[in-house]
Design an enzyme around this catalytic site. Sequence first.
Site, PDB file in Angstrom:
ATOM      1  N   GLU A 178      31.110  79.084 -14.251  1.00 40.63           N
ATOM      2  CA  GLU A 178      29.902  79.128 -15.086  1.00 40.63           C
ATOM      3  C   GLU A 178      30.052  78.385 -16.414  1.00 40.63           C
ATOM      4  OE1 GLU A 178      28.876  83.286 -15.415  1.00 40.63           O
ATOM      5  OE2 GLU A 178      29.004  83.571 -13.254  1.00 40.63           O
ATOM      6  N   GLU A 229      29.452  84.519  -3.932  1.00 40.54           N
ATOM      7  CA  GLU A 229      29.076  85.827  -4.526  1.00 40.54           C
ATOM      8  C   GLU A 229      27.678  86.241  -4.080  1.00 40.54           C
ATOM      9  OE1 GLU A 229      29.478  85.842  -8.804  1.00 40.54           O
ATOM     10  OE2 GLU A 229      31.311  84.653  -8.765  1.00 40.54           O
TER      11      GLU A 229
HETATM   12  O1  G3I Z   1      36.621  97.964 -17.561  1.00 37.94           O
HETATM   13  C1  G3I Z   1      35.643  98.767 -18.224  1.00 37.94           C
HETATM   14  C2  G3I Z   1      36.092 100.165 -18.248  1.00 37.94           C
HETATM   15  O2  G3I Z   1      37.251 100.267 -19.032  1.00 37.94           O
HETATM   16  C3  G3I Z   1      34.970 101.029 -18.822  1.00 37.94           C
HETATM   17  O3  G3I Z   1      35.319 102.357 -18.756  1.00 37.94           O
HETATM   18  C4  G3I Z   1      33.666 100.816 -18.029  1.00 37.94           C
HETATM   19  C5  G3I Z   1      32.500 101.585 -18.610  1.00 37.94           C
HETATM   20  O4  G3I Z   1      31.286 100.914 -18.378  1.00 37.94           O
HETATM   21  O5  G3I Z   1      33.352  99.471 -18.067  1.00 37.94           O
HETATM   22  C6  G3I Z   1      34.339  98.661 -17.471  1.00 37.94           C
HETATM   23  O6  G3I Z   1      33.954  97.351 -17.523  1.00 37.94           O
HETATM   24  C7  G3I Z   1      32.964  96.936 -16.613  1.00 37.94           C
HETATM   25  C8  G3I Z   1      33.569  95.876 -15.707  1.00 37.94           C
HETATM   26  O7  G3I Z   1      32.565  95.330 -14.860  1.00 37.94           O
HETATM   27  C9  G3I Z   1      34.710  96.409 -14.855  1.00 37.94           C
HETATM   28  O8  G3I Z   1      34.273  97.428 -14.048  1.00 37.94           O
HETATM   29  C10 G3I Z   1      31.805  96.353 -17.389  1.00 37.94           C
HETATM   30  O9  G3I Z   1      31.140  97.377 -18.113  1.00 37.94           O
HETATM   31  C11 G3I Z   1      30.826  95.677 -16.476  1.00 37.94           C
HETATM   32  O10 G3I Z   1      29.852  94.984 -17.238  1.00 37.94           O
HETATM   33  C12 G3I Z   1      31.563  94.679 -15.594  1.00 37.94           C
HETATM   34  O11 G3I Z   1      30.605  94.063 -14.755  1.00 37.94           O
HETATM   35  C13 G3I Z   1      31.055  92.987 -13.967  1.00 37.94           C
HETATM   36  C14 G3I Z   1      30.412  91.679 -14.413  1.00 37.94           C
HETATM   37  O12 G3I Z   1      30.854  90.626 -13.559  1.00 37.94           O
HETATM   38  C15 G3I Z   1      30.743  91.314 -15.845  1.00 37.94           C
HETATM   39  O13 G3I Z   1      30.075  90.148 -16.187  1.00 37.94           O
HETATM   40  C16 G3I Z   1      30.669  93.272 -12.514  1.00 37.94           C
HETATM   41  O14 G3I Z   1      31.361  94.423 -12.055  1.00 37.94           O
HETATM   42  C17 G3I Z   1      30.998  92.072 -11.646  1.00 37.94           C
HETATM   43  O15 G3I Z   1      30.418  92.252 -10.383  1.00 37.94           O
HETATM   44  C18 G3I Z   1      30.407  90.803 -12.255  1.00 37.94           C
HETATM   45  O16 G3I Z   1      30.775  89.710 -11.456  1.00 37.94           O
HETATM   46  C19 G3I Z   1      30.308  88.416 -11.863  1.00 37.94           C
HETATM   47  C20 G3I Z   1      31.328  87.406 -11.413  1.00 37.94           C
HETATM   48  O17 G3I Z   1      32.599  87.746 -11.901  1.00 37.94           O
HETATM   49  C21 G3I Z   1      30.933  85.997 -11.866  1.00 37.94           C
HETATM   50  N1  G3I Z   1      29.597  85.656 -11.445  1.00 37.94           N
HETATM   51  C22 G3I Z   1      28.562  86.644 -11.762  1.00 37.94           C
HETATM   52  C23 G3I Z   1      28.958  88.025 -11.249  1.00 37.94           C
HETATM   53  C24 G3I Z   1      27.870  89.015 -11.498  1.00 37.94           C
HETATM   54  O18 G3I Z   1      27.637  89.175 -12.869  1.00 37.94           O
END
Ligand code: G3I
Length: 409
Positions: free
Chosen positions: A169, A299
């Site tokens: 990205e 994805e």
């Molecule tokens: O790690 C923390 C944890 O410590 C905390 O307790 C928890 C509470 O909300 O949050 C955790 O972090 C989360 C993280 O995923 C790990 O689980 C974040 O809030 C959450 O925003 C994050 O979301 C991820 C997102 O990328 C971030 O941009 C999604 O799971 C994941 O599916 C998504 O994947 C991305 C690809 O990597 C790139 N392309 C887009 C795709 C969708 O956004």
Amino acid sequence: MLSRRLIVAGVVAAVLLPSLSASASHTPPNPAGETLRALAQRHGLYVGTAVNMDALQDPAESRYRELASTEFNTVTAENVMKWEALQKEKNGPYDFTEADKLIDFARKNRQKVRGHVLVWHNQVPEWLGKGVKDGSISKTELRAILERHVKTVVSHFRGKIWQWDVVNEAVTDPWDSPPSGITYRPTPAAGAGDNQVFWADHLGPGYIADAFRWARSADPQALLFYNDYNLEAFGDEGPMDKVQFVYNMTKNLRAQGVPIDGVGSQGHLSTQYGNYSAFQIRDALDKFAGLGVATAYTEVDVRSQRTPAVEAGDTKEINPRLQGSAFNYSALLQGCLMSRKCLSFTVWGFTDRYQWTNDWEFGGEGRTGLAAIYDTNYNPKHAYQSMRADLATAGAPYVQPRIPQKPKR
Ligand code: G3I
């Protein structure tokens, strides 16, 4: 007379029987009991899923493990290979515990692994974002930090990763600011924050070529991908066309000898938009393949708006969404099947039970969900059945086995 009749009967039987048994063997096998990975094998295509490591290790989620291992022959770490998950402290050690568990799971289940992700502006460690912002990390140091990161991670997994998302990205969308003119970069721009131009702003656009070279030096076998969203179909091929921009960028990188082996199209779609036909998908993938790179759907998910009626279980609102979702999964998969350099098709979480769009409010779309191919109780949805039907019914002359990609030296 009798013996003559017997001879005639024998000859007739000899002529008829093979054709009878042949017609019996023309009854095709029933694909209904086959998994996605089994059906994809005939095309040399890998079908994958992003894996949520919490779900994978939850003792109560045996169905999650079962489907993750039986339906797919490639896996991607949804979050645990991202920088913020690996290195909590500046200059601190890397913790690969969770990521290694996925590698182990994949090995046990004879699955290939897509590495996700080395260079991205999102989910970088807090210390890095802070240090860049307050100036305590200089540009020279930032470059050294990024080089060390890429080399450390790729070396750790050397020989175990099939495809790496090296840069993710890096290109802005047409609706981003500035809203007109040459919108797409990487080019250095003032005042950028936590967005697509983060790395370009601080290191200059050359960081992309550097990242691919660093990755290649650490693992000569892994296929190295540029990965992005909104790459499904070419637009007017002008300066505001993101797909064209990524195409030109890939072409330039290849021309400079940069070891980029593939372009990943993420495939995050929503049922409320017009979206694409399978032929538009194929054309885009083929055009990239013309540059000598492989492609992959990396994805895929197709979300829907969760209106109050959807939340209340109104089937008149839910059914068209499930069908719309299935149609779009199909269009992407059929397009991929028709393009021989499209090596893999990965869904971004296979069940609505663990699907990132559920927690995400998409600007004008509001609350979304229903994006995966299994529902929250692991029942297969229309999307899953459409994928199986696509894999089962595809074949020559329009669908041919994949053409493998060799890492560019
Ligand atoms: O790690 C923390 C944890 O410590 C905390 O307790 C928890 C509470 O909300 O949050 C955790 O972090 C989360 C993280 O995923 C790990 O689980 C974040 O809030 C959450 O925003 C994050 O979301 C991820 C997102 O990328 C971030 O941009 C999604 O799971 C994941 O599916 C998504 O994947 C991305 C690809 O990597 C790139 N392309 C887009 C795709 C969708 O956004």
